[in-house]
Design an enzyme around this catalytic site. Structure first.
Site, PDB file in Angstrom:
ATOM      1  CG  LEU A 101      -2.065  -1.234   1.218  1.00 17.27           C
ATOM      2  CD1 LEU A 101      -2.658  -1.079   2.566  1.00 17.27           C
ATOM      3  CD2 LEU A 101      -2.959  -0.838   0.120  1.00 17.27           C
ATOM      4  CE1 TYR A 106       8.417   3.253  11.950  1.00 15.79           C
ATOM      5  CE2 TYR A 106       8.663   5.689  11.273  1.00 15.79           C
ATOM      6  CZ  TYR A 106       7.973   4.731  11.941  1.00 15.79           C
ATOM      7  OH  TYR A 106       6.872   4.871  12.439  1.00 15.79           O
ATOM      8  CB  VAL A 109       1.560   0.315   4.879  1.00 14.25           C
ATOM      9  CG1 VAL A 109       0.032  -0.102   5.140  1.00 14.25           C
ATOM     10  CG2 VAL A 109       2.232   1.239   5.865  1.00 14.25           C
ATOM     11  CG  ASP A 216       2.559  13.728  10.921  1.00 15.89           C
ATOM     12  OD1 ASP A 216       2.668  14.992  10.312  1.00 15.89           O
ATOM     13  OD2 ASP A 216       2.971  12.995  10.387  1.00 15.89           O
TER      14      ASP A 216
END
Length: 395
Positions: A101, A106, A109, A216
Site C-alpha cells: 500500500l 522506516y 505498509v 502529525d
C-alpha cells in the site's frame, strides 16, 4: 444507513483486561463447564477474543483434553499470552500479505488477510536496523495505540516481533481522506464534511483527555472506511504529554498543517498544537484545496499572515520580540474575511473554522469544546453521548 461500530476488546500483546482476571470463581459459566464440552464461544469469552475468530481445530481438542481446568481459576497474564500465541497471535504466518500500500522512511505498509478471522488487515512492517534496535517512533506508536481504544482511532489488533522487523497489524480501512477527496473530485458533500470533522474531533478529544497529542494531523493520516467512519492513524509522532514544562523538538507537524507558534520556534506544546491542523483539514474538506500549502517555513508563515493578517503586539502579545518573525520582516497584511474563501460553509461553520485558526495556541478552541459548537447542532444530541466504542450516523 445507520452505522454501528463495535470495538473489539482484544489487547494486542496478550495483556489481560482487568475484567478477565477478576471473575467470580464460582461463575455459572465455570460450573456449567464441568459437565460439558468447551466451545469456541467459551474460549472467545475467556480470552476476550473477537467473535468472528476461527480457532485452529486442534486447539479446541486440546482444550477439551485438559478439561475445564483453565476455566476454574482466574486467568493469568502469562497463561493468556501463551493461549493467544497458540491460537496464532504474534506470528507472521497468521497473516497473508496481499498488495503493497505504501512505503515510508522506516516502514512499508501492506494490505493483508488474517487467517484467524478472514478479515482484511493493514500490516505495517517496520524494519529493524541491527545497530539501532526498534525505531523510537515505532515503540512510541505501539505503546500509545495499545491504550487507545476508540471507534474513531484505528485499532491495533496484533504485534509481531522478529529479529528483522516489527509488524503492527491494524484494522484495514479502504482509503485516507486525501484519496477520498481525490475520488470525489475534491467536492465532499457538505453534510459529510460535518460528519468527518465531528469524528476527527471525537477521536482527538479522546486522545487529549488521555494527554496524548497526535502532532502529525494531515488528510493522509485520517482513514475512512466504506461505512463513512473516520479514524485517526499514524501515531508515530504522537507524544503522551506528561509535565507541561517539558519542551519537545519543534520539527514535528507536516508543514501545511503546522501552527504558526510552532513555525516560529515554540516548543511549548499542549493539546492545542493539533487544533490548528484540524482547522486546516476542515478548510480543505470544505473547499477541496489545502489552506496554506507552503514549501518552506517562511513561505508557510507568509500564506498564513496573508489570510489572517500579519500579527501585531495587540493580536499576538510577545510577537515583536520573536527573532524569526522580526528577521523575516513580513509585509503588513490586513486580515481577509474567511467567508470569502469558503462559499460552501455556513456562517456557523466559518465561525468554528476561525476558532481553530488562532495564532496563539491557548486561544484555539479545544476538541471537546468544539463538539458542542452550534455548527454540529443538526447532528442531534445523541451523537455526543455515544460510548467510545461506537459511532452511529447517517451517510
Amino acid at each position: 444507513s445507520e452505522i454501528v461500530h463495535e470495538d473489539v476488546k482484544m489487547s494486542s500483546d496478550g495483556e489481560s483486561d482487568p475484567a478477565s482476571s477478576s471473575d467470580d470463581v464460582q461463575s455459572p459459566v465455570r460450573v456449567r463447564l464441568r459437565n460439558k464440552k468447551i466451545s469456541t464461544e467459551d474460549i472467545n469469552k475467556r480470552l476476550s477474543l473477537p467473535a468472528d475468530i476461527r480457532l485452529p481445530d486442534d486447539y479446541l481438542e486440546k482444550f477439551n483434553l485438559i478439561g475445564p481446568a483453565l476455566f476454574e481459576q482466574p486467568i493469568s497474564r502469562r497463561l493468556r499470552r501463551v493461549s493467544l500465541s497458540e491460537i496464532g497471535f504474534g506470528k507472521l504466518e497468521t497473516y497473508i500479505k496481499l498488495d503493497k500500500l505504501g512505503e515510508g522512511t522506516y516502514a512499508t505498509v501492506y494490505k493483508g488477510r488474517s487467517k484467524l478471522t478472514e478479515n482484511l488487515v493493514a500490516l505495517k512492517e517496520i524494519r529493524l536496523e541491527h545497530e539501532e534496535g526498534a525505531p523510537c517512533t515505532a515503540i512510541r506508536e505501539v505503546s500509545l495505540l495499545k491504550d487507545l481504544k476508540h471507534a474513531n482511532i484505528v485499532t491495533l489488533h496484533d504485534i509481531i516481533h522478529t529479529q528483522k522487523s516489527l509488524t503492527l497489524v491494524f484494522e484495514y480501512l479502504d482509503k485516507d481522506l486525501k484519496q477520498y477527496l481525490d475520488d470525489c473530485g475534491n467536492t465532499i458533500h457538505v453534510h459529510n464534511v460535518k460528519l468527518f470533522l465531528f469524528q476527527l474531533l471525537r477521536g482527538l478529544s479522546y486522545c487529549h483527555r488521555r494527554k496524548v497529542l497526535h502532532r502529525d494531523l494531515k488528510p493522509q493520516n485520517l482513514l475512512i472506511n466504506e461505512r463513512g467512519e473516520l479514524k485517526l492513524a499514524d501515531f508515530g509522532l504522537a507524544r503522551a504529554k506528561s509535565i507541561p514544562t517539558k519542551t519537545y523538538s519543534n520539527e514535528v507537524v507536516t508543514l501545511w498543517y503546522r501552527p504558526p507558534d510552532i513555525l516560529l520556534g515554540s516548543t511549548d506544546y499542549s493539546t492545542h498544537i493539533d487544533m490548528w491542523g484540524v482547522g486546516c483539514i476542515f478548510y480543505e474538506m470544505a473547499t477541496g484545496r489545502p489552506l496554506f500549502p507552503g514549501s518552506t517555513v517562511e513561505e508557510e508563515l507568509h500564506f498564513i499572515f496573508k489570510l489572517l493578517g500579519t500579527p501585531t503586539e495587540q493580536s499576538w502579545p510577545g510577537i515583536s520580540s520573536n527573532e524569526e518573525f522580526v528577521t523575516c520582516n513580513y509585509p503588513q497584511y490586513r486580515a481577509e474575511r474567511l467567508s470569502n474563501h469558503t462559499p460552501r460553509l455556513s456562517s456557523e461553520g466559518v465561525e468554528l473554522l476561525s476558532k481553530f485558526l488562532q495564532f496563539e495556541g491557548k486561544k484555539r478552541i479545544s476538541a471537546d469544546e468544539s463538539m458542542n459548537h452550534c455548527y454540529f447542532s443538526n447532528l442531534g444530541n445523541r451523537v455526543r453521548s455515544l460510548p467510545d466504542s461506537k459511532f452511529k450516523h447517517n451517510l
